[in-house]
Design a protein around this motif. Sequence first.
Motif, PDB file in Angstrom:
ATOM      1  N   ALA A 106      13.729 112.787 121.414  1.00  0.00           N
ATOM      2  CA  ALA A 106      12.479 112.377 120.762  1.00  0.00           C
ATOM      3  C   ALA A 106      11.235 112.721 121.573  1.00  0.00           C
ATOM      4  CB  ALA A 106      12.511 110.873 120.471  1.00  0.00           C
ATOM      5  N   HIS A 107      11.300 112.661 122.888  1.00  0.00           N
ATOM      6  CA  HIS A 107      10.114 112.910 123.715  1.00  0.00           C
ATOM      7  C   HIS A 107      10.217 114.220 124.489  1.00  0.00           C
ATOM      8  CE1 HIS A 107       8.740 108.969 122.632  1.00  0.00           C
ATOM      9  NE2 HIS A 107       9.897 108.471 123.010  1.00  0.00           N
ATOM     10  N   HIS A 108      11.178 115.047 124.133  1.00  0.00           N
ATOM     11  CA  HIS A 108      11.380 116.337 124.800  1.00  0.00           C
ATOM     12  C   HIS A 108      10.465 117.387 124.164  1.00  0.00           C
ATOM     13  CE1 HIS A 108      13.405 119.995 126.147  1.00  0.00           C
ATOM     14  NE2 HIS A 108      13.935 119.247 127.100  1.00  0.00           N
ATOM     15  N   ASP A 109      10.044 118.359 124.971  1.00  0.00           N
ATOM     16  CA  ASP A 109       9.162 119.414 124.467  1.00  0.00           C
ATOM     17  C   ASP A 109       9.802 120.211 123.326  1.00  0.00           C
ATOM     18  OD1 ASP A 109       7.222 118.708 126.275  1.00  0.00           O
ATOM     19  OD2 ASP A 109       7.806 120.229 127.746  1.00  0.00           O
ATOM     20  N   LEU A 110      11.110 120.338 123.354  1.00  0.00           N
ATOM     21  CA  LEU A 110      11.808 121.139 122.347  1.00  0.00           C
ATOM     22  C   LEU A 110      12.377 120.295 121.210  1.00  0.00           C
ATOM     23  CD1 LEU A 110      13.718 123.563 124.749  1.00  0.00           C
ATOM     24  CD2 LEU A 110      11.583 123.972 123.526  1.00  0.00           C
ATOM     25  N   ARG A 111      11.860 119.079 121.054  1.00  0.00           N
ATOM     26  CA  ARG A 111      12.404 118.188 120.028  1.00  0.00           C
ATOM     27  C   ARG A 111      12.320 118.842 118.646  1.00  0.00           C
ATOM     28  NH1 ARG A 111       7.646 116.491 121.584  1.00  0.00           N
ATOM     29  NH2 ARG A 111       5.975 116.256 120.074  1.00  0.00           N
ATOM     30  N   PRO A 112      13.374 118.766 117.901  1.00  0.00           N
ATOM     31  CA  PRO A 112      13.362 119.351 116.565  1.00  0.00           C
ATOM     32  C   PRO A 112      12.905 118.333 115.524  1.00  0.00           C
ATOM     33  CG  PRO A 112      15.560 118.648 117.097  1.00  0.00           C
ATOM     34  CD  PRO A 112      14.713 118.361 118.308  1.00  0.00           C
ATOM     35  N   ARG A 113      12.321 118.804 114.434  1.00  0.00           N
ATOM     36  CA  ARG A 113      12.051 117.920 113.302  1.00  0.00           C
ATOM     37  C   ARG A 113      13.378 117.585 112.619  1.00  0.00           C
ATOM     38  NH1 ARG A 113       9.658 119.695 109.023  1.00  0.00           N
ATOM     39  NH2 ARG A 113      10.122 121.851 109.458  1.00  0.00           N
TER      40      ARG A 113
END
Length: 58
Positions: free
Chosen positions: A44-51
């Motif tokens: 959720a808070h990662h730069d690569l978080r996916p929708r």
Amino acid sequence: MIVWLNGAFGSGRKTLAAVLCRTLPGAVVADPEAIGDLLRATLAHHDLRPRDYQELPL
């Protein structure tokens, strides 16, 4: 034995899986959507978080 259920949204896959689990001793349902939900929450808070978890690269 692995039984893979595939089909469109609302086609009854989860219902069929529940019936099979009641019918086949020792059967287990492994729902990939639950794994996707876990990944979405974990990232959720990662730069690569996916929708959508389906957008995650292998």
